[in-house]
Design an enzyme around this catalytic site. Structure first.
Site, PDB file in Angstrom:
ATOM      1  N   HIS A  93       0.796  -1.230   0.000  1.00 56.75           N
ATOM      2  CA  HIS A  93       0.000   0.000   0.000  1.00 56.75           C
ATOM      3  C   HIS A  93       0.832   1.286   0.000  1.00 56.75           C
ATOM      4  O   HIS A  93       0.502   2.252   0.697  1.00 56.75           O
ATOM      5  CB  HIS A  93      -0.954   0.009   1.194  1.00 56.75           C
TER       6      HIS A  93
ATOM      7  N   HIS B 299      -9.909   2.532   0.395  1.00 58.80           N
ATOM      8  CA  HIS B 299      -9.781   1.453   1.361  1.00 58.80           C
ATOM      9  C   HIS B 299     -10.757   1.591   2.533  1.00 58.80           C
ATOM     10  O   HIS B 299     -10.375   1.407   3.701  1.00 58.80           O
ATOM     11  CB  HIS B 299      -8.344   1.392   1.886  1.00 58.80           C
TER      12      HIS B 299
ATOM     13  N   GLU C  26     -11.792  -3.407  -2.534  1.00 58.39           N
ATOM     14  CA  GLU C  26     -10.731  -2.534  -3.042  1.00 58.39           C
ATOM     15  C   GLU C  26     -10.591  -2.761  -4.550  1.00 58.39           C
ATOM     16  O   GLU C  26      -9.948  -3.713  -4.991  1.00 58.39           O
ATOM     17  CB  GLU C  26      -9.413  -2.841  -2.338  1.00 58.39           C
TER      18      GLU C  26
END
Length: 383
Positions: free
Chosen positions: A137, A210, A348
Site C-alpha cells: 500500500h 480502502h 478494493e
C-alpha cells in the site's frame, strides 16, 4: 461591561443526538454549500480539514485531508433510519497512529509487491518492505499518510476534489506524480470516486479506496451475515506471504465462488489452504468487465437493515478483504467499544497485486504524456 455578541444556532439532527452550531460559524465554514471544519493538527503543526458532502436523498459523507480518508458515511436503512456504515475514528490522533488504512486513498501502489522490488526498462527499484518481506500500500508513508490539497474552487456541496504531488523517488517510486481524486455524492446516494494521474518519468500506479464497510450500522456486529456477490469467474491464489503465485484459478467448486450471492460466513472457515494463508478472504478476483466503462464488480446486502451496496468500476480486479486482522485494539466511533475481527469488509477496486513483477497481469506502468484514469462507484440503496 462587555456587550454580549448576538448568537444564533443551527440544530442538526442525527439518529444519536442533537448538534448545535453557531449560525455565524456554520456559514463561515461553508464552501459552495459544503461544510468545512478544522479536524485538528499534525505533530508538525499542519492543520487538517474535514469536508461534508450531502445528497438530496440525505446521505452524508465526511472526508478529511489527511490521507483523503472517508471518516464517515451515513446512509438510510429500509425504514429510513440513517446510520454510519464505514469504520473509522472520532479524532485525528487515532488516524495519525498506525491503523489498517481506514477510509484512505491508497497509493502509489495499492496492495503488495513481492520483496519490495520491481524493474522498469531494466532498472531495478527498491521499496520499503513494510509487510513482512513485501511492500504494501505505498510503503511507510503512502498516500494514506500524507496531506491532500483541496481544490475548493472546483468543489461543491456534493463534490470534493483533492490533489497530491508525489515527488520523484518518494517511497522509492520514480517520477514526479500529480494525482487528483474526486469524490462525488450523487442524489441517488451513490458515491463516485474518480482518479487521475500524470508523471514526468516512467513509473507504476495502482490506486484504490480502502473503506471498511459494515452495512448493519452496528460496528460491534461482525460482517459474516452480509451477503456478497462478486462478478468474477477467476481469482488469484497467493503464497504464504500473500503474494499471487501467478496462477489464475477458477472459482467454481471453491469457497471463492461468489457468482451467486452468499453469506460471507458460509465458507470462510472451510478447510482450504488459500483461506488459511489469508486467515479468511483477502484475495483479488478477476472481474468480468466491459472495456473502458464502469462495470458491475461486487455487491453486499444486509438483510436486517435492508441496506444494499453495489460497486461498479473501470478496474480489472477487486480485492475482497473480510477484516481478518482487526483484533480489538482500535476504538470504535463514539467510544462504543473496539473493532474486533471481521467487523468490517473491503471492496478494493484495483489492478492486480504484484503486477510489476508478473508480466501476464494487466500493466500498471504509466509513461510521460499519458494520463492514468480510473473510476469506481459505491451505490447505496435498500431492498
Amino acid at each position: 461591561m462587555i456587550p454580549l455578541k448576538p448568537f444564533a444556532i443551527n440544530v442538526v439532527f442525527s439518529e444519536e443526538a442533537f448538534y448545535f452550531y453557531p449560525l455565524e460559524d456554520w456559514r463561515a465554514e461553508n464552501i459552495g454549500q459544503m461544510r468545512k471544519k478544522s479536524y485538528g493538527f499534525t505533530s508538525e503543526g499542519e492543520e487538517i480539514f474535514q469536508y461534508t458532502l450531502k445528497s438530496v436523498a440525505g446521505a452524508e459523507i465526511e472526508i478529511i485531508t489527511f490521507g483523503a480518508r472517508i471518516t464517515s458515511c451515513k446512509v438510510p436503512d429500509k425504514n429510513k433510519r440513517f446510520k454510519k456504515v464505514v469504520l473509522g475514528f472520532d479524532s485525528l490522533s487515532d488516524y495519525l497512529k498506525e491503523n489498517p488504512y481506514f477510509g484512505a486513498i491508497v497509493g502509489r501502489f495499492g496492495n503488495r509487491i513481492a520483496n519490495g522490488t520491481f524493474s522498469l526498462d531494466g532498472k531495478e527499484y527498491s521499496l520499503a518492505q513494510n509487510n513482512g518481506g513485501n511492500h504494501l500500500h505505498g510503503g511507510n508513508k503512502g498516500f494514506d499518510n500524507v496531506i491532500w490539497e483541496v481544490d475548493e474552487a472546483n468543489s461543491s456541496s456534493n463534490e470534493l476534489k483533492l490533489s497530491y504531488f508525489s515527488y520523484d523517488m518518494e517511497e522509492g517510486y520514480p517520477g514526479n506524480l500529480e494525482v487528483d481524486v474526486t469524490y462525488s455524492l450523487k442524489n441517488d446516494n451513490s458515491l463516485e470516486v474518480s482518479y487521475e494521474a500524470v508523471t514526468d518519468k516512467k513509473t507504476i500506479v495502482n490506486l484504490t479506496q480502502h473503506s471498511y464497510f459494515n452495512l448493519s450500522g452496528n460496528f460491534s456486529e461482525d460482517i459474516l451475515g452480509h451477503e456478497v456477490k462478486i462478478n468474477a469467474d477467476k481469482f488469484l491464489p497467493v503464497d504464504q506471504t500473500q503474494i499471487p503465485t501467478g496462477e489464475i484459478r477458477e472459482v467454481e467448486n471453491t469457497p471463492f465462488d461468489f457468482r451467486k450471492a452468499k453469506l460471507i460466513g458460509e465458507n470462510i472457515e472451510d478447510e482450504n489452504e488459500q483461506l488459511k494463508r489469508s486467515f479468511g478472504f483477502d484475495h483479488c478476483w478477476i472481474l468480468k468487465k466491459a472495456e473502458n466503462t464502469a462495470h458491475f464488480a461486487a455487491s453486499s446486502y444486509h438483510k436486517e437493515s435492508g441496506r444494499l451496496l453495489e460497486v461498479f468500476t473501470t478496474e480489472p480486479g477487486v480485492q475482497f478483504y473480510s477484516g481478518n486482522f482487526l483484533d480489538g485494539t482500535l476504538p470504535q466511533k463514539g467510544g462504543k467499544g473496539t473493532y474486533t475481527r471481521r467487523s468490517g469488509f473491503c471492496f478494493e477496486t484495483q489492478h492486480f497485486p504484484d503486477s510489476p513483477n508478473q508480466r501476464h497481469f494487466p500493466s500498471v506502468e504509466l509513461n510521460p504524456g499519458e494520463k492514468f484514469s480510473s473510476k469506481t462507484i459505491f451505490k447505496f440503496s435498500v431492498k
